[in-house]
Write a protein that holds these residues in place. Structure first.
Motif, PDB file in Angstrom:
ATOM      1  N   PRO A 115      30.825  49.627  52.110  1.00 62.72           N
ATOM      2  CA  PRO A 115      32.141  50.104  51.496  1.00 62.72           C
ATOM      3  C   PRO A 115      32.776  48.974  50.520  1.00 62.72           C
ATOM      4  O   PRO A 115      32.486  48.014  50.916  1.00 62.72           O
ATOM      5  CB  PRO A 115      33.058  50.624  52.775  1.00 62.72           C
ATOM      6  N   GLY A 116      33.533  49.519  49.684  1.00 60.03           N
ATOM      7  CA  GLY A 116      34.205  48.469  48.810  1.00 60.03           C
ATOM      8  C   GLY A 116      33.912  48.555  47.239  1.00 60.03           C
ATOM      9  O   GLY A 116      33.134  49.461  46.874  1.00 60.03           O
ATOM     10  N   ALA A 117      34.376  47.865  46.403  1.00 57.63           N
ATOM     11  CA  ALA A 117      34.435  47.944  44.948  1.00 57.63           C
ATOM     12  C   ALA A 117      32.714  47.837  44.640  1.00 57.63           C
ATOM     13  O   ALA A 117      31.987  47.139  45.127  1.00 57.63           O
ATOM     14  CB  ALA A 117      35.003  46.957  44.292  1.00 57.63           C
ATOM     15  N   ALA A 118      32.389  48.914  43.696  1.00 53.67           N
ATOM     16  CA  ALA A 118      31.042  48.927  43.292  1.00 53.67           C
ATOM     17  C   ALA A 118      30.496  47.744  42.525  1.00 53.67           C
ATOM     18  O   ALA A 118      31.377  47.189  41.684  1.00 53.67           O
ATOM     19  CB  ALA A 118      30.613  50.166  42.686  1.00 53.67           C
ATOM     20  N   ASN A 119      29.406  47.046  42.712  1.00 56.78           N
ATOM     21  CA  ASN A 119      28.857  46.022  41.877  1.00 56.78           C
ATOM     22  C   ASN A 119      27.688  46.210  41.305  1.00 56.78           C
ATOM     23  O   ASN A 119      26.916  45.341  40.886  1.00 56.78           O
ATOM     24  CB  ASN A 119      28.745  44.808  42.956  1.00 56.78           C
ATOM     25  N   ALA A 120      27.477  47.445  41.445  1.00 54.54           N
ATOM     26  CA  ALA A 120      25.945  48.084  41.041  1.00 54.54           C
ATOM     27  C   ALA A 120      25.953  49.463  40.357  1.00 54.54           C
ATOM     28  O   ALA A 120      26.904  50.245  40.881  1.00 54.54           O
ATOM     29  CB  ALA A 120      24.875  47.847  42.177  1.00 54.54           C
TER      30      ALA A 120
END
Length: 305
Positions: A204-209
């Motif tokens: 979970p969390g902000a997308a980095n991909a």
């Protein structure tokens, strides 16, 4: 930190950080304990032959006190490696850039049990280009277009293209066909890697991909997909297709971790870096490179899930 030793046989010298102090009176004593599995007399002979140097290239002797140097460089003994029976081809070469067409199963750079058997070392030796350095990476299991810097003075200009996401990359993959999967789709997720695990995991969390997935054509129970990654996270394409329920043919990591098996050149991962395009930072002209390789159709095997 630049090595004071030149590249030898296509391989960089190894750097070792030394402790500032400790129970070892000399650098040699520390090295002999650090590498206790090696012959201590052989290690001493390296110092006697002036093959161990400091930051400025000055040779260390067997009596050099610990604390006089923070780093040392030396040439490691290269392991005996069985040649991987694949060939790396050159698509383009100029004074600044070399574009290779990497086969499946060949690593980009030395690592683990593969040192000489890597695209970098093979090309350095075959083309007599000791300054050659990869600008980006492809997994050992992935084939296709791979960029190398030839000239250290212009290397940063090409590397910044990747840092600023100004390189357009297109991959092809063969995976199962799912009639219920609505394509095209853009997959965004947060991928986290670990030094202790083979696979990346979604958290979970902000997308980095981010990956754009498009259907090119159906091929029976499988299909050819076009993948356009906006980011370059480790195993990103494999993880994203696995999350869609269409793991790439031949993938033993995603979506499910399968037991490790010896390489089978008949059944590679069906993932190919098909094309790379960008505006050349030196000339301002468009550059476009496409692989000559093609993905073989799946064969009847446990890998053809």
């Amino acid at each position: 930190m630049r090595s004071p030793l030149p590249i030898r046989d296509g391989v960089n010298a190894t750097r070792l950080r030394l402790p500032e102090s400790g129970p070892w009176p000399t650098v040699l004593a520390y090295v002999q304990q650090r590498f206790a599995h090696l012959d201590p007399e052989d290690l001493r002979s390296r110092f006697d032959r002036h093959e161990v140097v400091g930051r400025t290239g000055e040779p260390l002797s067997a009596g050099t006190p610990l604390g006089d140097h923070d780093f040392i460089w030396y040439y490691r003994d290269l392991p005996a490696e069985t040649r991987i029976p694949v060939e790396v081809d050159v698509l383009h070469r100029d004074a600044h850039l070399l574009v290779a067409d990497k086969p499946h199963f060949l690593p980009t750079t030395p690592g683990g049990r593969y040192v000489v058997e890597s695209a970098l070392v093979r090309l350095r030796v075959a083309l007599d280009l000791p300054s050659l350095v990869p600008i980006h990476r492809l997994d050992r299991a992935t084939a296709g277009v791979l960029l190398f810097s030839v000239d250290p003075s212009t290397r940063g200009a090409y590397q910044r293209l990747f840092e600023r996401r100004e390189v357009r990359k297109e991959y092809h993959a063969i995976a199962p066909f799912d009639p219920d999967l609505r394509l095209p789709v853009t997959v965004r997720s947060r991928l986290v890697s670990s030094r202790t695990h083979l696979r990346v995991r979604e958290e979970p969390g902000a997308a980095n991909a981010e990956t754009r997935v498009e259907l090119v054509e159906r091929r029976g129970e499988h299909a050819l997909y076009r993948l356009r990654p906006r980011t370059g996270k480790m195993h990103q394409l494999r993880a994203h297709l696995g999350s869609l329920g269409i793991g790439i043919v031949g993938d033993r990591l995603y979506p499910n971790l399968l037991p490790e098996e010896p390489d089978d050149l008949r059944h590679p991962l069906r993932l190919l870096a098909h094309r790379i395009s960008f505006t050349d930072p030196l000339t301002g002209r468009p550059r476009d490179f496409t692989t000559r390789r093609r993905l073989a159709p799946p064969r009847s095997s446990p890998d053809s899930r």
